[in-house]
Enzyme design. Sequence first.
Site, PDB file in Angstrom:
ATOM      1  N   THR A  46       0.836  -1.204   0.000  1.00  0.00           N
ATOM      2  CA  THR A  46       0.000   0.000   0.000  1.00  0.00           C
ATOM      3  C   THR A  46       0.871   1.254   0.000  1.00  0.00           C
ATOM      4  O   THR A  46       0.474   2.283  -0.540  1.00  0.00           O
ATOM      5  CB  THR A  46      -0.910  -0.020   1.252  1.00  0.00           C
ATOM      6  OG1 THR A  46      -1.704  -1.205   1.211  1.00  0.00           O
ATOM      7  CG2 THR A  46      -1.801   1.205   1.321  1.00  0.00           C
ATOM      8  N   TYR A 134       6.789 -11.131   4.543  1.00  0.00           N
ATOM      9  CA  TYR A 134       5.628 -10.551   3.852  1.00  0.00           C
ATOM     10  C   TYR A 134       5.199 -11.549   2.786  1.00  0.00           C
ATOM     11  O   TYR A 134       5.723 -11.564   1.681  1.00  0.00           O
ATOM     12  CB  TYR A 134       6.094  -9.261   3.196  1.00  0.00           C
ATOM     13  CG  TYR A 134       5.057  -8.252   2.807  1.00  0.00           C
ATOM     14  CD1 TYR A 134       3.726  -8.570   2.647  1.00  0.00           C
ATOM     15  CD2 TYR A 134       5.433  -6.925   2.578  1.00  0.00           C
ATOM     16  CE1 TYR A 134       2.805  -7.609   2.293  1.00  0.00           C
ATOM     17  CE2 TYR A 134       4.529  -5.956   2.221  1.00  0.00           C
ATOM     18  CZ  TYR A 134       3.208  -6.301   2.083  1.00  0.00           C
ATOM     19  OH  TYR A 134       2.314  -5.339   1.715  1.00  0.00           O
ATOM     20  N   LYS A 162       3.317 -12.253   7.782  1.00  0.00           N
ATOM     21  CA  LYS A 162       2.074 -11.617   7.323  1.00  0.00           C
ATOM     22  C   LYS A 162       1.537 -12.539   6.241  1.00  0.00           C
ATOM     23  O   LYS A 162       2.103 -12.628   5.163  1.00  0.00           O
ATOM     24  CB  LYS A 162       2.423 -10.243   6.766  1.00  0.00           C
ATOM     25  CG  LYS A 162       1.342  -9.511   6.020  1.00  0.00           C
ATOM     26  CD  LYS A 162       1.917  -8.182   5.516  1.00  0.00           C
ATOM     27  CE  LYS A 162       0.937  -7.378   4.670  1.00  0.00           C
ATOM     28  NZ  LYS A 162       0.556  -8.039   3.431  1.00  0.00           N
TER      29      LYS A 162
END
Lengths: 295, 295
Positions: A46, A134, A162
């Site tokens: 993001t 990630y 994550k």
Amino acid sequence: MMFSGLSAFPITPANEAGEVDIRELAGLLERLKIPGVGSVGLLGSTGTFAYLSRSERRRAVDVAVEVLNRDVPLIVGVGALRTDEACAHARDAKAAGADALLMAPVSYTPLTQEEAYQHYKAVASVTDLPLCIYNNPGTTHFTFDLDLLVRLAALDTVSAVKMPLPAARSLGEDLEVLRAALPAEFAVGYSGDWGCGEALLCGADTWYSVIGGLLPELAASLAQAARRGDEVGARRIDMKLAPFWALFKEFGSLRVVYAAAGQMGLTTCSLPRPLLPLERDAESRVAAALETLAD
Amino acid sequence: MMFSGLSAFPITPANEAGEVDIRELAGLLERLKIPGVGSVGLLGSTGTFAYLSRSERRRAVDVAVEVLNRDVPLIVGVGALRTDEACAHARDAKAAGADALLMAPVSYTPLTQEEAYQHYKAVASVTDLPLCIYNNPGTTHFTFDLDLLVRLAALDTVSAVKMPLPAARSLGEDLEVLRAALPAEFAVGYSGDWGCGEALLCGADTWYSVIGGLLPELAASLAQAARRGDEVGARRIDMKLAPFWALFKEFGSLRVVYAAAGQMGLTTCSLPRPLLPLERDAESRVAAALETLAD
């Protein structure tokens, strides 16, 4: 604990040349300094880390360290195609005062499990900061075998993962498999905002959240309700956000949060090209989604 | 015609810091100046364009222009995550004396069809060089709709497409569909070396070839046989290369050509990390494949 509760991922406003708008970024970060935001995830997907140069990423981290002022832990995305570049980003983040690192296995040539392992090992060893894996197959197209996660979790600084929302099994089952394989102190969190209230209710440690970077109070309320086991409360807020979840799924969360941030007066910047702004129709739906929140 | 016959894609030897080894690159390019090599594809996926900085890419193009000396047309890969960077690479290639451009829709956030269109449109308009669409879903994970190819082919400088081998239909059917939709003068070629002899036999314009960058004479013979309709001759050479095709499929052509180029004394450089060299077992199989060619 660093990787706990809501981790809010803001956008990184930048001009057409990819230069970060320090003022706008500071404004976005200021809004995240509230109870219930457990950490800030700067330069995540993001935060368009992949589209920003080393020097601009450094500028963004400097601003974040200054604004957050250690009130909220700062996790910095350090992903890069080249291992030496990812290592450089990690050193930069450490030098600037970041509290933790986050890294996606960015690739062009698809990576083997061993290549990803060696890449993480190299980056994990250049600082003493805790590193979060990630796992974002939607952008990286890399699939972590469970074995690889286990090997990575054995590295000194690798402390968290994550995860994407599971496609083939329930969140409860997914968590159970991961918990059984990974060390007790290893933090397991999820992204994919529409499933993360549920993930916290199931006992996940962390919600890595796009909406949390834009609407931190609402996301924090959801996260707090879910973490204290208040199913009804959590689902009520989740329901309120349902129009966003639908838009995220249809257009990608990144395009939607840019539209929303623009409409809220939080940024005048556009996405880095080739990414395009939403078309008028979708923009109106974002406006409508924001309006329902005001009710 | 620029995009015709064998297009040979060499590796770009570079040291651990990503600095191009000019001497080794010149040596590799020198070997491509033979009859039957229709063009050189510099800085393709095999040329690790994605892992090289703008200045190193520029150095590589300068060497290629000098060595090829207009004897063989030079196609230069200009892909980048950001549109402005891809445009800069295109300008650099033009200024250095390239004859054509090749671009893959590199992405991190998955691109929409419209985003890819605008990206190509921007890059296609910064020079007058013919541009080849690099359709490489194995690395970009982007899927071109036929409509998008048709829209792109209508742009002034967009002149060719490098297709992947079709998964769901035969090469003949694939070519038929593309030919029916695209302008007559638009060049349709393929990559995926193990299917490209067949593609040329089916009437494709171009074979964008990894092995062609390493074994140009053999690849040129195959291409020439296929283009003159000599099925038996083409299949005989294709058969000879079968051990390479098997290795390409198993380990990825990039890792295999680095191993082979090393064994042939053409490079002392390694792949850019995180990409790893082949393990010993696979290295031996590459050695064996090279040996069978000597028979």
